[in-house]
Enzyme design. Sequence first.
Site, PDB file in Angstrom:
ATOM      1  N   SER A 144       0.822  -1.210   0.000  1.00  0.00           N
ATOM      2  CA  SER A 144       0.000   0.000   0.000  1.00  0.00           C
ATOM      3  C   SER A 144       0.855   1.258   0.000  1.00  0.00           C
ATOM      4  CB  SER A 144      -0.950   0.008   1.203  1.00  0.00           C
ATOM      5  OG  SER A 144      -0.252  -0.299   2.378  1.00  0.00           O
TER       6      SER A 144
ATOM      7  N   HIS B  25      -3.385  -3.213  -5.416  1.00  0.00           N
ATOM      8  CA  HIS B  25      -3.649  -2.622  -4.106  1.00  0.00           C
ATOM      9  C   HIS B  25      -5.130  -2.732  -3.780  1.00  0.00           C
ATOM     10  CE1 HIS B  25      -3.892   1.141  -1.383  1.00  0.00           C
ATOM     11  NE2 HIS B  25      -3.630   0.074  -0.664  1.00  0.00           N
TER      12      HIS B  25
ATOM     13  N   GLU C 128      -6.471  -0.811  -6.932  1.00  0.00           N
ATOM     14  CA  GLU C 128      -5.536   0.011  -7.701  1.00  0.00           C
ATOM     15  C   GLU C 128      -4.503  -0.924  -8.327  1.00  0.00           C
ATOM     16  OE1 GLU C 128      -5.283   4.366  -5.778  1.00  0.00           O
ATOM     17  OE2 GLU C 128      -4.346   2.837  -4.560  1.00  0.00           O
TER      18      GLU C 128
ATOM     19  N   ASN D 274      -4.705   6.771  -1.475  1.00  0.00           N
ATOM     20  CA  ASN D 274      -4.102   7.310  -0.258  1.00  0.00           C
ATOM     21  C   ASN D 274      -3.573   8.733  -0.449  1.00  0.00           C
ATOM     22  OD1 ASN D 274      -4.823   5.060   1.107  1.00  0.00           O
ATOM     23  ND2 ASN D 274      -2.821   4.088   1.033  1.00  0.00           N
TER      24      ASN D 274
HETATM   25  P1  NAD Z   1      -0.723  -8.626   8.329  1.00  0.00           P
HETATM   26  O1  NAD Z   1       0.443  -8.269   9.182  1.00  0.00           O
HETATM   27  O2  NAD Z   1      -2.088  -8.593   8.923  1.00  0.00           O
HETATM   28  O3  NAD Z   1      -0.514 -10.095   7.732  1.00  0.00           O
HETATM   29  C1  NAD Z   1       0.649 -10.504   7.094  1.00  0.00           C
HETATM   30  C2  NAD Z   1       0.771 -12.015   7.159  1.00  0.00           C
HETATM   31  O4  NAD Z   1       1.950 -12.366   6.434  1.00  0.00           O
HETATM   32  C3  NAD Z   1       0.934 -12.581   8.560  1.00  0.00           C
HETATM   33  O5  NAD Z   1      -0.036 -13.595   8.783  1.00  0.00           O
HETATM   34  C4  NAD Z   1       2.348 -13.164   8.577  1.00  0.00           C
HETATM   35  O6  NAD Z   1       2.471 -14.360   9.347  1.00  0.00           O
HETATM   36  C5  NAD Z   1       2.572 -13.451   7.084  1.00  0.00           C
HETATM   37  N1  NAD Z   1       3.971 -13.537   6.713  1.00  0.00           N
HETATM   38  C6  NAD Z   1       5.021 -12.827   7.196  1.00  0.00           C
HETATM   39  N2  NAD Z   1       6.159 -13.211   6.567  1.00  0.00           N
HETATM   40  C7  NAD Z   1       5.814 -14.175   5.681  1.00  0.00           C
HETATM   41  C8  NAD Z   1       6.540 -14.971   4.747  1.00  0.00           C
HETATM   42  N3  NAD Z   1       7.847 -14.832   4.619  1.00  0.00           N
HETATM   43  N4  NAD Z   1       5.861 -15.871   4.017  1.00  0.00           N
HETATM   44  C9  NAD Z   1       4.525 -16.027   4.154  1.00  0.00           C
HETATM   45  N5  NAD Z   1       3.780 -15.304   5.029  1.00  0.00           N
HETATM   46  C10 NAD Z   1       4.416 -14.381   5.784  1.00  0.00           C
HETATM   47  O7  NAD Z   1      -0.635  -7.692   7.041  1.00  0.00           O
HETATM   48  P2  NAD Z   1      -1.857  -7.060   6.213  1.00  0.00           P
HETATM   49  O8  NAD Z   1      -2.444  -5.932   6.991  1.00  0.00           O
HETATM   50  O9  NAD Z   1      -2.733  -8.140   5.703  1.00  0.00           O
HETATM   51  O10 NAD Z   1      -1.060  -6.371   5.012  1.00  0.00           O
HETATM   52  C11 NAD Z   1      -0.523  -7.128   3.966  1.00  0.00           C
HETATM   53  C12 NAD Z   1      -0.168  -6.199   2.826  1.00  0.00           C
HETATM   54  O11 NAD Z   1      -1.350  -5.539   2.379  1.00  0.00           O
HETATM   55  C13 NAD Z   1       0.803  -5.083   3.216  1.00  0.00           C
HETATM   56  O12 NAD Z   1       1.648  -4.810   2.136  1.00  0.00           O
HETATM   57  C14 NAD Z   1      -0.109  -3.909   3.486  1.00  0.00           C
HETATM   58  O13 NAD Z   1       0.524  -2.667   3.309  1.00  0.00           O
HETATM   59  C15 NAD Z   1      -1.181  -4.132   2.446  1.00  0.00           C
HETATM   60  N6  NAD Z   1      -2.477  -3.521   2.744  1.00  0.00           N
HETATM   61  C16 NAD Z   1      -3.003  -3.602   4.005  1.00  0.00           C
HETATM   62  C17 NAD Z   1      -4.244  -3.019   4.270  1.00  0.00           C
HETATM   63  C18 NAD Z   1      -4.856  -3.101   5.643  1.00  0.00           C
HETATM   64  O14 NAD Z   1      -5.850  -2.394   5.889  1.00  0.00           O
HETATM   65  N7  NAD Z   1      -4.367  -3.949   6.523  1.00  0.00           N
HETATM   66  C19 NAD Z   1      -4.954  -2.359   3.229  1.00  0.00           C
HETATM   67  C20 NAD Z   1      -4.405  -2.327   1.943  1.00  0.00           C
HETATM   68  C21 NAD Z   1      -3.158  -2.913   1.716  1.00  0.00           C
END
Ligand code: NAD
Length: 308
Positions: A117, A138, A150, A188
Amino acid sequence: MKVVVIGSGTMGPGIAQTFAQVGHEATLVDIDEKALKKGMEVVGNNLRFFVEAGILTASEAEQTRNRINSSTELSRSVSSVDLIVEAVPENLQLKKSIFSRIEADSSEETILASNTSSLSLTEIASATKNPSRVIGTHYLNPPHLVRIVEVVLGKETSPEIAAKMTGILKECGKKPVLVKDVPGFVHNRLICALMREAMYMASNEIASVEAIDTIVKEAFGPRFPLTGIFGLEDNVGLDVLRDVSNQVFPSLDDSDRAGEWLTEKVDRGDLGAKTGRGFYEWPEGSALKTRQQLTQRFVDILKSAKQS
Ligand code: NAD
C-alpha cells in the site's frame, strides 16, 4: 486458473476469497500455521455473512470454501500457478526476498502481484530478473467487500501483464483502476491531501472536527458517488474552479509531515476507535456499530452490482 495468496493476515484471506468466488483455485500461504487457521475461519465467516446478506447462495458459498486451500510451503505452492498475490507485512526487504524466491520457484508465465500500500512497486520488482511480470494490486480493506483495486504499474511492468491483471480482476467483480507507482498511489494520496487540510483547519480552530465532518457528509457525501471530483467541478464550471484555486491555494496547508496536533494524539495513545479516543470519543460498542453500517453500505453496492 490457479492463484496463490501469500500472507494470511488482515488482507490475504479476503483476497483469496475473491478469486475462489468466481471459480478459481486459491491457496493461502503463510509461515504461521495459526495465521492460516485464522485466515480460513475469516473466509468461513465472510462466506456465511454473504449467504445471510443474499450475495451468495449456500451452495455457492460452500463451493467457494472448497476451492481455498492453505499451506506453509511456499515453493511447492507456487510451482505451477497462474497468479501469485503477495500480502505479507509492509517491509521492503521481506517483500523483495519473497519476489526473488517466487520468481525462481514459479513458471515464467506466472503473474507476480504485490498488495503493497505504500512501498515502491518498482523497487520490489527490482529483486526479480524479469520485472515486466511484476504488478501491484492494491486491494482496499476489506478486500472481499470493496470493489476498487488500484493496479499499480512499475517502471518495467508490461502492458500485456497490466491488461491480463485488469481482466482477471474484472472477472472477480472488482473495479480495477490503473495507477502509476507514486507514494500512496491515488486513493491514499487523495485521503492524505484531504486529511492534511482537514487537520490544519481543526487544529487552528477554523472549524471543529464535527463541523468539518458535517460538510464532508452533507455536501460531498451525496454528490461524489454520482459525479466524482472532476465531474463535480465540470458542473461547477472550470472558470469558477480556476478563480477559486487562485484565491484559496496560497492559504492551504503545505506541511511535509504530520503536524503536532496529530503527533500529540498518537503520543498520548489516542489512536482512534481501537483505543476509545481519536478525533472523537468512541464509547464501548460504537466502533462496532459504525463498522456494521459501513459493511451494509458495501453489501448494498455488491448486491446492486449483481442485479445490474
Ligand atoms: P498482516 O500483518 O495482517 O498479515 C501478514 C501475514 O503475512 C501474517 O499472517 C504473517 O504471518 C505473514 N507472513 C510474514 N512473513 C511471511 C513470509 N515470509 N511468508 C509467508 N507469510 C508471511 O498484514 P496485512 O495488513 O494483511 O497487510 C498485507 C499487505 O497488504 C501489506 O503490504 C499492506 O501494506 C497491504 N495492505 C493492508 C491493508 C490493511 O488495511 N491492513 C490495506 C491495503 C493494503
